[in-house]
Design a protein around this motif. Structure first.
Motif, PDB file in Angstrom:
ATOM      1  N   GLU A  34       0.839  -1.196   0.000  1.00 24.89           N
ATOM      2  CA  GLU A  34       0.000   0.000   0.000  1.00 24.89           C
ATOM      3  C   GLU A  34       0.878   1.253   0.000  1.00 24.89           C
ATOM      4  OE1 GLU A  34      -2.562  -0.269   3.347  1.00 24.89           O
ATOM      5  OE2 GLU A  34      -3.645  -2.021   2.615  1.00 24.89           O
ATOM      6  N   LYS A  35       0.307   2.338  -0.481  1.00 21.21           N
ATOM      7  CA  LYS A  35       1.027   3.608  -0.514  1.00 21.21           C
ATOM      8  C   LYS A  35       0.602   4.474   0.673  1.00 21.21           C
ATOM      9  CE  LYS A  35       1.617   3.757  -5.546  1.00 21.21           C
ATOM     10  NZ  LYS A  35       1.354   4.529  -6.793  1.00 21.21           N
ATOM     11  N   VAL A  36       1.585   4.988   1.392  1.00 16.76           N
ATOM     12  CA  VAL A  36       1.331   5.873   2.522  1.00 16.76           C
ATOM     13  C   VAL A  36       1.958   7.227   2.203  1.00 16.76           C
ATOM     14  CG1 VAL A  36       1.758   6.296   4.963  1.00 16.76           C
ATOM     15  CG2 VAL A  36       1.257   3.977   4.173  1.00 16.76           C
ATOM     16  N   GLY A  37       1.124   8.262   2.136  1.00 14.95           N
ATOM     17  CA  GLY A  37       1.588   9.594   1.762  1.00 14.95           C
ATOM     18  C   GLY A  37       2.296  10.306   2.898  1.00 14.95           C
ATOM     19  N   PRO A  38       2.866  11.474   2.625  1.00 14.05           N
ATOM     20  CA  PRO A  38       3.628  12.222   3.636  1.00 14.05           C
ATOM     21  C   PRO A  38       2.798  12.619   4.853  1.00 14.05           C
ATOM     22  CG  PRO A  38       3.236  13.549   1.660  1.00 14.05           C
ATOM     23  CD  PRO A  38       2.871  12.147   1.319  1.00 14.05           C
ATOM     24  N   ARG A  39       1.494  12.908   4.652  1.00 16.23           N
ATOM     25  CA  ARG A  39       0.669  13.278   5.802  1.00 16.23           C
ATOM     26  C   ARG A  39       0.518  12.120   6.772  1.00 16.23           C
ATOM     27  NH1 ARG A  39      -4.398  16.656   3.073  1.00 16.23           N
ATOM     28  NH2 ARG A  39      -3.135  18.201   1.955  1.00 16.23           N
ATOM     29  N   ARG A  40       0.316  10.932   6.240  1.00 16.08           N
ATOM     30  CA  ARG A  40       0.165   9.788   7.121  1.00 16.08           C
ATOM     31  C   ARG A  40       1.485   9.410   7.788  1.00 16.08           C
ATOM     32  NH1 ARG A  40      -3.247   5.465   3.750  1.00 16.08           N
ATOM     33  NH2 ARG A  40      -2.357   6.530   1.955  1.00 16.08           N
ATOM     34  N   TRP A  41       2.605   9.553   7.055  1.00 15.12           N
ATOM     35  CA  TRP A  41       3.902   9.299   7.680  1.00 15.12           C
ATOM     36  C   TRP A  41       4.150  10.305   8.803  1.00 15.12           C
ATOM     37  CZ3 TRP A  41       6.134   4.983   7.742  1.00 15.12           C
ATOM     38  CH2 TRP A  41       6.225   4.148   6.621  1.00 15.12           C
ATOM     39  N   THR A  42       3.732  11.534   8.605  1.00 15.31           N
ATOM     40  CA  THR A  42       3.881  12.547   9.654  1.00 15.31           C
ATOM     41  C   THR A  42       3.071  12.165  10.886  1.00 15.31           C
ATOM     42  OG1 THR A  42       4.214  14.293   7.995  1.00 15.31           O
ATOM     43  CG2 THR A  42       3.578  14.984  10.215  1.00 15.31           C
TER      44      THR A  42
ATOM     45  N   ASN B 124     -21.251  -3.294  10.693  1.00 16.37           N
ATOM     46  CA  ASN B 124     -22.460  -2.481  10.714  1.00 16.37           C
ATOM     47  C   ASN B 124     -22.231  -1.004  10.440  1.00 16.37           C
ATOM     48  OD1 ASN B 124     -25.084  -4.027  11.774  1.00 16.37           O
ATOM     49  ND2 ASN B 124     -23.277  -4.931  12.745  1.00 16.37           N
ATOM     50  N   ALA B 125     -20.989  -0.547  10.481  1.00 11.57           N
ATOM     51  CA  ALA B 125     -20.743   0.881  10.273  1.00 11.57           C
ATOM     52  C   ALA B 125     -19.367   1.087   9.665  1.00 11.57           C
ATOM     53  CB  ALA B 125     -20.853   1.633  11.598  1.00 11.57           C
ATOM     54  N   GLN B 126     -19.173   2.254   9.063  1.00  9.91           N
ATOM     55  CA  GLN B 126     -17.892   2.575   8.452  1.00  9.91           C
ATOM     56  C   GLN B 126     -16.800   2.651   9.507  1.00  9.91           C
ATOM     57  OE1 GLN B 126     -18.249   6.194   6.238  1.00  9.91           O
ATOM     58  NE2 GLN B 126     -19.760   5.383   4.800  1.00  9.91           N
ATOM     59  N   ALA B 127     -15.607   2.238   9.098  1.00  8.60           N
ATOM     60  CA  ALA B 127     -14.479   2.224  10.020  1.00  8.60           C
ATOM     61  C   ALA B 127     -14.211   3.608  10.603  1.00  8.60           C
ATOM     62  CB  ALA B 127     -13.229   1.695   9.308  1.00  8.60           C
ATOM     63  N   SER B 128     -14.379   4.650   9.776  1.00 10.50           N
ATOM     64  CA  SER B 128     -14.094   6.010  10.240  1.00 10.50           C
ATOM     65  C   SER B 128     -15.036   6.449  11.351  1.00 10.50           C
ATOM     66  CB  SER B 128     -14.198   6.988   9.062  1.00 10.50           C
ATOM     67  OG  SER B 128     -15.498   6.949   8.482  1.00 10.50           O
TER      68      SER B 128
ATOM     69  N   ILE C 216      -1.444  12.632  22.409  1.00  6.19           N
ATOM     70  CA  ILE C 216      -0.753  12.758  21.117  1.00  6.19           C
ATOM     71  C   ILE C 216      -0.914  11.484  20.293  1.00  6.19           C
ATOM     72  CG2 ILE C 216       1.512  12.997  20.034  1.00  6.19           C
ATOM     73  CD1 ILE C 216       2.315  14.801  22.357  1.00  6.19           C
ATOM     74  N   VAL C 217      -0.742  10.330  20.943  1.00  8.25           N
ATOM     75  CA  VAL C 217      -0.881   9.048  20.229  1.00  8.25           C
ATOM     76  C   VAL C 217      -2.296   8.882  19.696  1.00  8.25           C
ATOM     77  CG1 VAL C 217      -0.825   6.540  20.477  1.00  8.25           C
ATOM     78  CG2 VAL C 217       0.968   7.920  21.526  1.00  8.25           C
ATOM     79  N   ILE C 218      -3.302   9.188  20.512  1.00  8.76           N
ATOM     80  CA  ILE C 218      -4.702   9.042  20.092  1.00  8.76           C
ATOM     81  C   ILE C 218      -5.033  10.001  18.959  1.00  8.76           C
ATOM     82  CG2 ILE C 218      -7.094   9.378  20.835  1.00  8.76           C
ATOM     83  CD1 ILE C 218      -6.243   8.319  23.582  1.00  8.76           C
ATOM     84  N   ALA C 219      -4.585  11.259  19.093  1.00 11.58           N
ATOM     85  CA  ALA C 219      -4.852  12.241  18.035  1.00 11.58           C
ATOM     86  C   ALA C 219      -4.209  11.809  16.722  1.00 11.58           C
ATOM     87  CB  ALA C 219      -4.326  13.616  18.456  1.00 11.58           C
ATOM     88  N   SER C 220      -3.007  11.268  16.785  1.00 17.35           N
ATOM     89  CA  SER C 220      -2.328  10.787  15.575  1.00 17.35           C
ATOM     90  C   SER C 220      -3.079   9.621  14.956  1.00 17.35           C
ATOM     91  CB  SER C 220      -0.897  10.363  15.915  1.00 17.35           C
ATOM     92  OG  SER C 220      -0.148  11.440  16.437  1.00 17.35           O
ATOM     93  N   GLY C 221      -3.564   8.725  15.798  1.00 14.68           N
ATOM     94  CA  GLY C 221      -4.313   7.575  15.290  1.00 14.68           C
ATOM     95  C   GLY C 221      -5.609   7.980  14.625  1.00 14.68           C
ATOM     96  N   ILE C 222      -6.323   8.935  15.226  1.00 13.07           N
ATOM     97  CA  ILE C 222      -7.591   9.404  14.639  1.00 13.07           C
ATOM     98  C   ILE C 222      -7.328  10.124  13.320  1.00 13.07           C
ATOM     99  CG2 ILE C 222      -9.520  10.993  14.954  1.00 13.07           C
ATOM    100  CD1 ILE C 222      -9.491  10.314  17.909  1.00 13.07           C
ATOM    101  N   TYR C 223      -6.283  10.950  13.277  1.00 18.35           N
ATOM    102  CA  TYR C 223      -5.967  11.638  12.018  1.00 18.35           C
ATOM    103  C   TYR C 223      -5.564  10.637  10.945  1.00 18.35           C
ATOM    104  CZ  TYR C 223      -3.759  14.568   8.520  1.00 18.35           C
ATOM    105  OH  TYR C 223      -3.426  15.164   7.329  1.00 18.35           O
ATOM    106  N   LEU C 224      -4.802   9.623  11.330  1.00 18.79           N
ATOM    107  CA  LEU C 224      -4.401   8.596  10.371  1.00 18.79           C
ATOM    108  C   LEU C 224      -5.622   7.894   9.804  1.00 18.79           C
ATOM    109  CD1 LEU C 224      -1.854   7.168   9.199  1.00 18.79           C
ATOM    110  CD2 LEU C 224      -2.070   5.527  11.065  1.00 18.79           C
ATOM    111  N   LEU C 225      -6.580   7.581  10.665  1.00 17.78           N
ATOM    112  CA  LEU C 225      -7.819   6.953  10.213  1.00 17.78           C
ATOM    113  C   LEU C 225      -8.583   7.872   9.266  1.00 17.78           C
ATOM    114  CD1 LEU C 225      -9.771   4.513  10.604  1.00 17.78           C
ATOM    115  CD2 LEU C 225     -10.845   5.868  12.412  1.00 17.78           C
ATOM    116  N   TYR C 226      -8.608   9.162   9.592  1.00 16.55           N
ATOM    117  CA  TYR C 226      -9.283  10.143   8.740  1.00 16.55           C
ATOM    118  C   TYR C 226      -8.652  10.198   7.355  1.00 16.55           C
ATOM    119  CZ  TYR C 226     -10.232  14.811   6.839  1.00 16.55           C
ATOM    120  OH  TYR C 226     -10.553  15.858   6.012  1.00 16.55           O
ATOM    121  N   ARG C 227      -7.321  10.197   7.296  1.00 20.23           N
ATOM    122  CA  ARG C 227      -6.634  10.251   6.004  1.00 20.23           C
ATOM    123  C   ARG C 227      -6.859   8.969   5.204  1.00 20.23           C
ATOM    124  NH1 ARG C 227      -5.808  13.764   2.869  1.00 20.23           N
ATOM    125  NH2 ARG C 227      -4.126  12.532   1.892  1.00 20.23           N
TER     126      ARG C 227
END
Length: 315
Positions: A129-137, A241-245, A280-291
């Motif tokens: 899979e391809k992971v862009g710079p935002r997700r690597w950040t 039953n629901a979207q992962a996001s 910080i870890v949780i916020a990063s995980g949620i943003y990663l899921l969003y991306r």
């Protein structure tokens, strides 16, 4: 609005409610299981606890197999990958349970939240899979949050904090291999083979560290395994039953359960560095899921006939 549209909207809301409720239940099951393992770890060898955690989890797994198509659902041509995944399951559980001997429950759970970040990193070499710079950040910022919790190089550094980090990395391998296996094998097969390997391997060490449990401790061992297996079912129901996001962020409710159980059972309360690092870890995980959700939507629009596969959680 037509009656059909109203019914469809109500059905969608009901499925979302089911998904969120199932995820919250699954996380509660996992955290209670972890607390039980920490409690038992004060008097029993980790190898004995790990064995019974996996052995008794076969009870709910058997029901899942039964309702998932029975024995034909266990057919596979990728037995070696199943075996390797089972080894990582054993490493993940052993590392996390052993770390609980020396750490607060909420602190260990916070470090374990690194798993989704590790999944993003491992999906590149293993799944292509391809992971862009935002997700690597996001991954790097999440690792920074973990360092704040662990605090290497300081006098308060605990070597044991590396154990839940090892468990998170192993869990990431479990997740990535689960994704790969899900392309060809059923959920039932993925759960059965991985759990069976963990039972067989941990059983080898059982005679060397055996201690006869009391009746109450036998009940705790059964409860721990049943909760671990049941959590898999509830998490699967959530993603079905629901979207992962929409449901994945509720995985972080495990931290709340960890705080409650840690305080009730051991009067634990994490320091400020744990709150900061976990945030910080949780916020990063949620943003990663969003991306990841954004990328999936873009691909779906570009190739409408290709279905978007929801991620599955395996543990």
């Amino acid at each position: 609005m037509s009656q059909d549209s109203s019914d469809s909207s109500d059905q969608g809301e009901n499925r979302l409610l089911i998904g969120i409720s199932a995820m919250l239940t699954g996380m509660a099951c996992l955290t209670v299981m972890d607390a039980t393992a920490k409690w038992l770890g004060e008097g029993y060898a980790i190898s004995q606890i790990v064995f019974f955690r996996n052995f008794f989890s076969l009870i709910p797994v058997a029901f899942i197999v039964w309702f998932g198509g029975g024995l034909p659902a266990l057919r596979t041509k990728r037995l070696k990958l199943h075996l390797l995944r089972g080894v990582f399951i054993l490493v993940a559980i052993y590392s996390f349970f052993y770390g609980l001997r020396f750490m607060q429950l909420a602190e260990a759970v916070s470090i374990a939240f690194l798993a989704p970040l590790f999944v993003a990193a491992l999906s590149v070499p293993i799944l292509g899979e391809k992971v862009g710079p935002r997700r690597w950040t996001a991954v790097l910022i999440g690792l920074l949050g973990a360092l704040i919790i662990i605090r290497p190089g300081t006098e308060v550094f605990k070597w044991a904090s590396l154990l839940p980090a090892t468990a998170a990395l192993s869990y990431a391998f479990i997740m990535v291999m689960g994704r790969k296996l899900s392309r060809t094998d059923s959920n039932a097969a993925i759960m059965v083979y991985g759990t069976a390997v963990a039972v067989l391997v941990s059983g080898i060490f059982l005679p060397f560290d055996w201690r006869m449990p009391s009746l109450f401790d036998w009940l705790l061992l059964v409860e721990m395994g049943v909760l671990g297996g049941s959590a898999i079912y509830f998490i699967t129901v959530a993603y079905r039953n629901a979207q992962a996001s929409l449901v994945a962020p509720f995985e972080y409710s495990a931290l709340l359960w960890g705080l409650i159980l840690g305080w009730l059972l051991w009067r634990e309360f994490p320091g400020a560095h744990v709150w900061l690092g976990a945030g910080i870890v949780i916020a990063s995980g949620i943003y990663l899921l969003y991306r990841e959700n954004q990328v999936a939507r873009q691909k779906a629009r570009a190739v409408p006939e290709t279905p978007v596969v929801r991620p599955r959680s395996f543990r």
